[in-house]
Design a protein around this motif. Sequence first.
Motif, short mmCIF file in Angstrom:
data_model
loop_
_atom_site.label_atom_id
_atom_site.label_comp_id
_atom_site.label_asym_id
_atom_site.label_seq_id
_atom_site.Cartn_x
_atom_site.Cartn_y
_atom_site.Cartn_z
N ASP A 1 16.76 -12.58 12.03
CA ASP A 1 17.99 -12.03 11.45
C ASP A 1 18.10 -12.36 9.96
OD1 ASP A 1 18.64 -10.92 13.80
OD2 ASP A 1 20.06 -12.49 14.41
N GLN A 2 17.73 -13.60 9.61
CA GLN A 2 17.78 -13.98 8.20
C GLN A 2 16.80 -13.12 7.39
OE1 GLN A 2 17.84 -16.02 10.75
NE2 GLN A 2 18.55 -18.08 10.24
N ALA A 3 15.59 -12.89 7.95
CA ALA A 3 14.57 -12.11 7.22
C ALA A 3 15.05 -10.68 7.00
CB ALA A 3 13.26 -12.12 7.99
N LYS A 4 15.83 -10.15 7.96
CA LYS A 4 16.33 -8.78 7.81
C LYS A 4 17.51 -8.70 6.83
CE LYS A 4 15.19 -6.98 12.39
NZ LYS A 4 15.75 -6.64 13.70
N GLY A 5 18.11 -9.84 6.55
CA GLY A 5 19.35 -9.87 5.76
C GLY A 5 19.17 -9.53 4.30
N GLY A 6 20.31 -9.45 3.61
CA GLY A 6 20.35 -9.02 2.22
C GLY A 6 19.48 -9.84 1.29
N ASP A 7 19.28 -11.12 1.57
CA ASP A 7 18.48 -11.97 0.69
C ASP A 7 17.00 -11.64 0.76
OD1 ASP A 7 20.47 -13.41 -0.36
OD2 ASP A 7 20.33 -15.09 1.05
N PHE A 8 16.56 -11.11 1.92
CA PHE A 8 15.13 -10.90 2.08
C PHE A 8 14.80 -9.40 2.19
CE2 PHE A 8 15.65 -15.37 2.85
CZ PHE A 8 14.55 -15.90 2.20
N PHE A 9 14.49 -8.90 3.36
CA PHE A 9 14.06 -7.49 3.44
C PHE A 9 15.22 -6.52 3.21
CE2 PHE A 9 10.36 -9.47 5.19
CZ PHE A 9 9.32 -8.58 4.99
N ASP A 10 16.42 -6.98 3.37
CA ASP A 10 17.61 -6.14 3.16
C ASP A 10 17.46 -4.80 3.89
OD1 ASP A 10 20.05 -5.35 2.29
OD2 ASP A 10 19.47 -5.01 0.20
N VAL A 11 17.22 -4.88 5.19
CA VAL A 11 16.86 -3.67 5.95
C VAL A 11 18.01 -2.67 6.03
CG1 VAL A 11 15.20 -4.99 7.32
CG2 VAL A 11 17.48 -4.58 8.24
N ALA A 12 19.24 -3.14 5.89
CA ALA A 12 20.36 -2.19 5.96
C ALA A 12 20.29 -1.22 4.79
CB ALA A 12 21.69 -2.96 5.95
N ALA A 13 19.99 -1.74 3.60
CA ALA A 13 19.92 -0.87 2.41
C ALA A 13 18.55 -0.24 2.27
CB ALA A 13 20.26 -1.69 1.17
N HIS A 14 17.50 -0.90 2.75
CA HIS A 14 16.13 -0.40 2.56
C HIS A 14 15.36 -0.44 3.88
CE1 HIS A 14 16.85 -0.56 -1.74
NE2 HIS A 14 17.34 -1.77 -1.56
N PRO A 15 15.65 0.49 4.77
CA PRO A 15 15.01 0.43 6.09
C PRO A 15 13.53 0.82 6.08
CG PRO A 15 16.47 2.34 5.94
CD PRO A 15 16.66 1.56 4.68
N ILE A 16 13.08 1.43 4.99
CA ILE A 16 11.67 1.86 4.93
C ILE A 16 10.99 1.21 3.73
CG2 ILE A 16 10.12 3.86 4.60
CD1 ILE A 16 11.51 4.02 7.26
N ALA A 17 9.81 0.63 3.98
CA ALA A 17 8.97 0.15 2.87
C ALA A 17 7.78 1.10 2.79
CB ALA A 17 8.50 -1.26 3.16
N ARG A 18 7.24 1.29 1.58
CA ARG A 18 6.10 2.22 1.46
C ARG A 18 4.97 1.59 0.67
NH1 ARG A 18 5.91 7.22 3.01
NH2 ARG A 18 4.47 8.04 1.48
N PHE A 19 3.75 1.90 1.11
CA PHE A 19 2.57 1.47 0.36
C PHE A 19 1.72 2.72 0.13
CE2 PHE A 19 -1.81 -0.58 0.50
CZ PHE A 19 -1.74 -1.03 -0.82
N GLU A 20 1.51 3.06 -1.14
CA GLU A 20 0.71 4.23 -1.47
C GLU A 20 -0.43 3.75 -2.34
OE1 GLU A 20 3.44 7.00 -3.18
OE2 GLU A 20 4.35 7.40 -1.23
N ALA A 21 -1.67 4.05 -1.92
CA ALA A 21 -2.79 3.46 -2.65
C ALA A 21 -4.03 4.36 -2.60
CB ALA A 21 -3.13 2.11 -2.02
N ASP A 22 -4.89 4.15 -3.61
CA ASP A 22 -6.21 4.77 -3.60
C ASP A 22 -7.15 3.83 -2.87
OD1 ASP A 22 -5.55 7.02 -5.12
OD2 ASP A 22 -5.62 5.82 -6.98
N ILE A 23 -8.06 4.42 -2.10
CA ILE A 23 -9.05 3.59 -1.41
C ILE A 23 -10.33 3.60 -2.25
CG2 ILE A 23 -10.39 3.28 0.71
CD1 ILE A 23 -8.12 4.76 2.19
N LEU A 24 -10.76 2.41 -2.66
CA LEU A 24 -11.92 2.31 -3.55
C LEU A 24 -12.96 1.39 -2.92
CD1 LEU A 24 -9.79 1.60 -6.75
CD2 LEU A 24 -10.75 3.82 -6.07
N ARG A 25 -14.21 1.72 -3.20
CA ARG A 25 -15.28 0.84 -2.70
C ARG A 25 -15.42 -0.34 -3.64
NH1 ARG A 25 -19.55 3.72 0.88
NH2 ARG A 25 -19.96 1.85 2.08
N THR A 26 -15.72 -1.52 -3.13
CA THR A 26 -15.93 -2.68 -4.00
C THR A 26 -17.40 -3.10 -3.92
OG1 THR A 26 -15.25 -4.13 -2.22
CG2 THR A 26 -13.57 -3.53 -3.83
N GLY A 27 -17.80 -4.07 -4.72
CA GLY A 27 -19.18 -4.54 -4.74
C GLY A 27 -20.09 -3.45 -5.31
N ASP A 28 -21.33 -3.44 -4.81
CA ASP A 28 -22.27 -2.46 -5.37
C ASP A 28 -22.17 -1.10 -4.66
OD1 ASP A 28 -23.36 -2.88 -2.94
OD2 ASP A 28 -25.23 -3.78 -3.65
#
Length: 403
Positions: free
Chosen positions: A302-329
């Motif tokens: 409950d604390q993690a969902k609260g305003g101090d942390f994930f604030d799920v009431a105001a921000h119910p969705i998190a998004r990660f948008e990224a390019d997939i790149l090869r590393t090394g050789d």
Amino acid sequence: MSLSNSRQRYGLVARSLHWLTAILILSAIPLGLYANSLPYDTSEALAAKARVFSLHKTIGVAAFLVALARIAWAVVQPRPAPLHPDRRAESWLAEVVHWSLYLSLVVVPLSGWVHHAATTGFAPILWPFGDDLPFVPESPAVAEAAGAVHWLFTKVLAASILLHVAGALKHAMVDRDATLARMLTGREAGADGPRHGRGAPVIAAVTFAALTAAALSLPQGADAIGRALEASPAATETATAAGNWQVVEGALSFGVRQMGAEVTGTLPEWTADITFDPDRDTGNRVAVSIDTTRLTLGSVTDQAKGGDFFDVAAHPIARFEADILRTGDGTGDGYEAAGTLTLRGVAVPVVLPFTLTIEGDLARMTGQATLDRRDFGMGASYTDEETVGFSVIVSVDLTATRR
Ligand code: HEM
Ligand code: HEM
């Protein structure tokens, strides 16, 4: 002074166990209510809340062990006969309340302990038995259900104690008989009267059920049970919105150090849109939408969902948008997803290194990234790293099939 009971007296063992139980229970109840009511908006407040909860749990476990000893002793000992066997209704009520007390003495601390064992982190039990219980899995659903049972039966226990104490006081002040003195001083009183009625356990079960139903009808009771039913097993619900890969199985978790212990959280509900062709170097992308309202983080969900942390009431969705790149050789199985993570409305560049193996149409990826919660403005008032660590390790494991 006799240790054992007779039909006219409570021996020293029964009396010691009775009053020790009473002291422990009457300490655990206010500590539980107080701990629950304490705020947790700063590091210091959270640490203080954890200390009170630790004390509550430690005393609660002691109450449980003493209650078991008390029940074992009651089973092998004779029970003093009621002083007024002629008052049948009153004797029955006393008997029923005793049974209800015995049942609650087991159910309340055991459900608290199961709740504790099913969650990770926050407020350890101070006895040196460890914090786990055999056969209790670490599971948010088990924890939620045990928490609801604990809440409910503390109310049943409290109602039984009120009736019990009212009865004891009535004997002492209205009837002016030796019922209380028998339990306090071990005085002998009464005759070898009739045995306790055999129907009492049945009536106790009915009374117990009635008290349970009454507790359930309280708004918080219905709420607690509702939440328990809603908490599905930590299933990982994933789906692929679009792209050329379909996620068939996956887990998104995160770990943080809290009060010196590692706590693992899960984000069971997310969708991933993956466009990936191993034969090309550009145009490979991933977009992940995460439902933060379903997150779990041990006993501090409950604390993690609260305003101090994930604030799920105001921000119910998190998004990660990224390019997939090869590393090394470019020949091994090393990759990275480099892009932006938007969490509680704050967008931060994030690189997630991962390994990927593809066999035919089946791809397996596993990766980990370390984030700093402060970059997202999380837990700004928790400035002390000892209470809630700054680093959060995010882990992703998934299996996908080619569409
Ligand atoms: C006979 C012993 C116990 C009694 C009488 C008792 C009583 C209580 C009470 C009155 C509350 C507050 C409920 C509310 O806010 O309405 C509570 C909460 C709690 N107790 Fe106990 N308790 C006992 C044993 C334990 C044990 C042994 C543990 C764990 C090892 C435990 C863990 C908890 C937890 C985690 C909460 C908070 C529940 C939540 O917020 O969902 N308790 N207890
Ligand atoms: C708060 C936690 C308490 C619990 C869990 C508890 C539990 C019990 C139980 C299970 C019995 C039945 C013993 C038996 O015959 O096997 C009993 C007896 C008794 N208790 Fe308590 N008790 C509590 C507090 C108190 C308090 C505060 C008082 C006094 C004000 C009290 C007075 C008595 C008396 C007088 C008896 C003997 C009744 C008789 O002879 O029929 N108890 N208690």
